[in-house]
Scaffold this active site. Structure first.
Site, PDB file in Angstrom:
ATOM      1  N   GLU A 116       0.949  -0.959   0.004  1.00  0.00           N
ATOM      2  CA  GLU A 116      -0.233  -0.020   0.115  1.00  0.00           C
ATOM      3  C   GLU A 116       0.850   1.104  -0.096  1.00  0.00           C
ATOM      4  O   GLU A 116       1.859   1.256   0.827  1.00  0.00           O
ATOM      5  CB  GLU A 116      -0.784   0.043   1.229  1.00  0.00           C
ATOM      6  CG  GLU A 116      -1.720   1.054   1.300  1.00  0.00           C
ATOM      7  CD  GLU A 116      -2.671   1.215   2.562  1.00  0.00           C
ATOM      8  OE1 GLU A 116      -3.606   1.785   2.612  1.00  0.00           O
ATOM      9  OE2 GLU A 116      -2.290   0.513   3.505  1.00  0.00           O
TER      10      GLU A 116
ATOM     11  N   LYS B 206     -10.472   0.480  -1.222  1.00  0.00           N
ATOM     12  CA  LYS B 206     -10.437   0.339   0.221  1.00  0.00           C
ATOM     13  C   LYS B 206     -11.607   0.647   1.002  1.00  0.00           C
ATOM     14  O   LYS B 206     -11.934   1.873   0.694  1.00  0.00           O
ATOM     15  CB  LYS B 206      -9.080   0.928   0.794  1.00  0.00           C
ATOM     16  CG  LYS B 206      -8.621   0.525   2.209  1.00  0.00           C
ATOM     17  CD  LYS B 206      -7.500   1.237   2.598  1.00  0.00           C
ATOM     18  CE  LYS B 206      -7.388   1.058   4.235  1.00  0.00           C
ATOM     19  NZ  LYS B 206      -5.960   1.713   4.722  1.00  0.00           N
TER      20      LYS B 206
ATOM     21  N   CYS C  74      -4.483  -3.472   4.097  1.00  0.00           N
ATOM     22  CA  CYS C  74      -4.303  -2.968   5.401  1.00  0.00           C
ATOM     23  C   CYS C  74      -5.387  -2.969   6.380  1.00  0.00           C
ATOM     24  O   CYS C  74      -5.785  -4.176   6.804  1.00  0.00           O
ATOM     25  CB  CYS C  74      -3.955  -1.398   5.289  1.00  0.00           C
ATOM     26  SG  CYS C  74      -2.548  -0.864   6.797  1.00  0.00           S
TER      27      CYS C  74
END
Length: 316
Positions: free
Chosen positions: A80, A179, A212
């Protein structure tokens, strides 16, 4: 001629058996990247300056991809924020963003770069995958225009998403994930309206992807594993080892074991922000991992994995 038919059939059958056996395992790579960050700036950079910074990071990633392919890896995951970093306001990140189409458009940016709006980052990532015959996973920024007919449209007329992309070994865009669970401070990006569950099939298993902070939530992490039954999760991350009991290697390894899947975790590397800890984790424990709080160097990890861990007789 008739006497040769049984032999030919036997050869074909043997080849099919070998192909099936080969697909039972695959070689995975992750790269922990010491990201080259942009300079602190009040005003957004020019498009040329933004691309110049991204090219510097992609130069490093390309060398890692070439080495992973040389060692026989079928897929590589990069971190990321690995192409432009994280020091941004909403306005300053805009020159780094590209419009990423839905993968259903059946697009190979490397061979058809002008089909959509200029997308030099997608073109280069696609060519890295195609030229090295390897699946490439990267994290970039997506921009989508909107207008007043959309009541959720931001005042600047666009959505900006923290986005993962996957290119197959031919360079085709096969997956795009926005995300859903943004970490505090990610004000440069918008939340998607709904959580996305992105999966894709390969000759070496069924893959899912998220980013993440997503790993701590039911959507999309648990849904991908529990309901959609993926074999391997791709996990670009920028993980800081400062939260209690959430250091990268231990937590991500425990997650893979608890969920019973492979987890390909690629972290950014920045000692000043306590970012390190990448790994290739399996349902039975780590296959490879890296944790370095002393140097500012990147690291390439490669390991062979079961393509379908749920079918293993030793599946937890």
């Amino acid at each position: 001629m008739l006497a040769l038919q049984p032999l030919a059939q036997a050869v074909v059958a043997a080849l099919l058996v070998l192909q099936a056996a080969a697909s039972e395992r695959f070689t995975a790579a992750v790269y922990e990247h010491a990201v080259i960050l942009p300079p602190a700036a009040i005003q957004p950079p020019s498009a040329e300056d933004a691309l110049a910074l991204m090219d510097k990071n992609m130069d490093v990633l390309e060398r890692a991809i070439q080495e992973a392919a040389r060692q026989g890896a079928h897929i590589i995951v990069t971190p990321e924020d690995g192409i432009y970093g994280w020091r941004f306001t909403r306005e300053n990140i805009y020159p780094y963003l590209e419009d990423i189409p839905d993968p259903e458009v059946n697009w190979i940016p490397c061979t058809d770069p002008k089909r959509f709006a200029p997308a030099p980052v997608q073109e280069r990532l696609s060519c890295m995958a195609r030229n090295n015959s390897i699946y490439v996973v990267a994290n970039i920024g997506d921009k989508k225009s909107c207008n007043s007919s959309d009541p959720s449209c931001p005042s600047d007329g666009r959505y900006q998403y923290n986005t993962d992309v996957v290119f197959d070994s031919e360079g085709k865009l096969i997956a795009r994930y926005h995300k859903y669970n943004l970490f505090r401070g990610e004000t440069q990006f918008n939340f998607p309206k709904e959580p996305e569950t992105v999966t894709f099939e390969t000759p070496f298993g069924k893959f899912g992807i998220f980013t993440c902070f997503d790993i701590l939530f039911h959507d999309p992490a648990v849904v991908l594993v529990d309901e959609l039954q993926v074999d391997t999760v791709l996990f670009p991350t920028a993980w800081m080892n400062v939260l209690p009991f959430l250091t990268a290697v231990e937590f991500h390894s425990a997650w893979a074991m608890g969920m019973g899947v492979n987890l390909l975790s690629a972290n950014t590397h920045n000692i000043g922000m306590a970012m390190t800890g990448s790994g290739i984790f399996t349902a039975e424990g780590p296959a490879a991992y890296h944790y370095d709080t002393e140097t500012e160097q990147g690291s390439l990890l490669i390991a062979e994995l079961s393509s379908r861990p749920r079918l293993s007789p030793t599946y937890p």
